[in-house]
Design a protein around this motif. Structure first.
Motif, short mmCIF file in Angstrom:
data_model
loop_
_atom_site.label_atom_id
_atom_site.label_comp_id
_atom_site.label_asym_id
_atom_site.label_seq_id
_atom_site.Cartn_x
_atom_site.Cartn_y
_atom_site.Cartn_z
N THR A 40 0.76 -1.01 -0.69
CA THR A 40 -0.11 -0.29 -0.23
C THR A 40 1.02 0.96 -0.25
O THR A 40 0.21 2.24 -0.75
N ARG A 79 10.68 4.45 1.34
CA ARG A 79 11.54 4.01 0.54
C ARG A 79 11.46 2.98 -0.36
O ARG A 79 10.65 2.08 -1.02
N PHE A 124 12.71 0.53 -3.38
CA PHE A 124 13.26 -0.77 -2.38
C PHE A 124 14.47 -1.44 -3.88
O PHE A 124 15.22 -2.24 -3.84
N LEU A 176 17.05 -3.25 8.88
CA LEU A 176 15.73 -3.50 8.19
C LEU A 176 15.03 -4.81 9.19
O LEU A 176 13.72 -3.58 8.97
N THR A 189 7.45 9.32 10.78
CA THR A 189 7.44 9.06 9.12
C THR A 189 6.16 7.80 9.45
O THR A 189 5.70 7.70 10.70
N PHE A 249 6.10 -2.75 12.83
CA PHE A 249 5.36 -4.24 12.15
C PHE A 249 4.73 -5.44 13.40
O PHE A 249 4.55 -6.23 13.51
N VAL A 291 12.39 -8.13 0.05
CA VAL A 291 13.10 -6.51 -0.62
C VAL A 291 14.05 -6.41 -1.21
O VAL A 291 14.81 -5.55 -1.71
C1 HEC Z 1 1.74 3.46 5.47
C2 HEC Z 1 2.97 3.12 4.82
C3 HEC Z 1 3.87 2.46 4.71
C4 HEC Z 1 3.66 0.89 4.91
C5 HEC Z 1 2.54 0.12 5.27
C6 HEC Z 1 4.91 0.19 5.34
N1 HEC Z 1 5.82 1.34 4.74
FE1 HEC Z 1 7.77 0.81 4.42
N2 HEC Z 1 8.57 2.62 4.57
C7 HEC Z 1 7.33 3.74 4.61
C8 HEC Z 1 7.84 5.16 4.52
C9 HEC Z 1 7.47 6.75 4.97
C10 HEC Z 1 8.89 5.08 4.47
C11 HEC Z 1 10.57 5.56 4.55
C12 HEC Z 1 10.81 6.31 6.35
C13 HEC Z 1 12.28 7.01 6.53
O1 HEC Z 1 12.60 7.78 5.26
O2 HEC Z 1 12.88 6.88 7.39
C14 HEC Z 1 9.41 3.87 4.84
C15 HEC Z 1 10.81 2.38 5.12
C16 HEC Z 1 10.83 1.16 4.42
C17 HEC Z 1 11.96 0.55 5.34
C18 HEC Z 1 13.29 1.66 4.77
C19 HEC Z 1 13.81 1.61 6.18
C20 HEC Z 1 15.49 2.26 5.92
O3 HEC Z 1 16.52 1.49 6.73
O4 HEC Z 1 15.91 3.13 5.35
C21 HEC Z 1 12.11 -0.56 4.79
C22 HEC Z 1 12.76 -2.25 5.08
C23 HEC Z 1 10.50 -0.44 4.89
N3 HEC Z 1 9.62 0.60 5.17
C24 HEC Z 1 9.51 -1.79 4.64
C25 HEC Z 1 8.18 -2.34 5.27
C26 HEC Z 1 7.60 -2.96 5.05
C27 HEC Z 1 8.26 -4.62 5.21
C28 HEC Z 1 6.70 -3.25 4.86
C29 HEC Z 1 5.20 -4.27 5.31
C30 HEC Z 1 5.94 -5.04 5.77
C31 HEC Z 1 6.46 -1.92 5.64
N4 HEC Z 1 7.46 -0.87 4.94
C32 HEC Z 1 4.90 -1.14 5.21
C33 HEC Z 1 6.10 4.01 4.76
C34 HEC Z 1 5.65 2.45 5.04
#
Ligand code: HEC
Length: 148
Positions: free
Chosen positions: A73, A93, A95, A109, A120, A125, A142
């Motif tokens: 999403t 991010r 990926f 991670l 952010t 999770f 990822v």
């Molecule tokens: C509601 C929105 C949202 C959802 C749902 C989401 N993410 Fe993210 N994710 C983000 C955002 C915004 C960032 C950037 C955060 C930052 O720049 O520090 C991010 C960053 C990350 C990062 C990078 C962190 C880094 O060290 O640079 C990882 C890995 C990640 N998400 C994994 C996941 C995984 C796996 C899932 C599902 C289990 C998930 N995310 C679900 C919004 C989301």
């Protein structure tokens, strides 16, 4: 003082990217700054993924990415990150960014999946949505996005 230096470097790099049309598609250097606080970095980096990146394990992770983890999403079907309206803080991010992939250890991670990224939309999770085992699987997926 270190923050001032960091900001200075970032400013310099942004200016360089801005002045260099060939680099416009280049990565936002801000994403390379570690998300794990310094005092927890050594511990986070010591966590290793216990699951090998076999096609079966990556597939399990993919199912979580699109299913119960709902990562799709925000991070998008192709893992490049969606610019969702109303999202607070930073963009999800990308990926597929190889430079970002190389800058992070697996443990960093996992730390994000445990703690989220403060300020952010990236929430924690583990343990509410995913078990640690599921998180390691989704991280294999990822990582696989960075190799395409
Ligand atoms: C509601 C929105 C949202 C959802 C749902 C989401 N993410 Fe993210 N994710 C983000 C955002 C915004 C960032 C950037 C955060 C930052 O720049 O520090 C991010 C960053 C990350 C990062 C990078 C962190 C880094 O060290 O640079 C990882 C890995 C990640 N998400 C994994 C996941 C995984 C796996 C899932 C599902 C289990 C998930 N995310 C679900 C919004 C989301």
């Amino acid at each position: 003082m270190r923050n001032v230096l960091k900001a200075g470097c970032l400013f310099g790099l942004s200016a360089f990217l801005w002045l260099n049309p060939a680099a416009i598609e280049a990565v936002d250097p801000e994403v390379l700054i570690p998300r794990v606080p310094e005092d927890q970095m050594a511990e986070a980096r010591s966590w290793k993924n216990p699951y090998p990146a076999t096609p079966e394990n990556i597939e399990k992770g993919e199912a979580i990415f699109f299913g119960k983890g709902f990562c799709v999403t925000c991070h998008g079907k192709d893992g490049k990150g969606l610019n969702i309206e109303g999202l607070r803080g930073k963009l999800p991010r990308n990926f597929t960014d190889g430079e970002w992939q190389a800058a992070r250890a697996d443990g960093e991670l996992l730390w994000i999946l445990k703690n989220g990224s403060k300020g952010t939309a990236m929430a924690p999770f583990i343990p509410l949505v995913l078990t640690e085992d599921e998180a390691w699987h989704v991280l294999l997926y990822v990582r696989s996005l960075g190799k395409k």
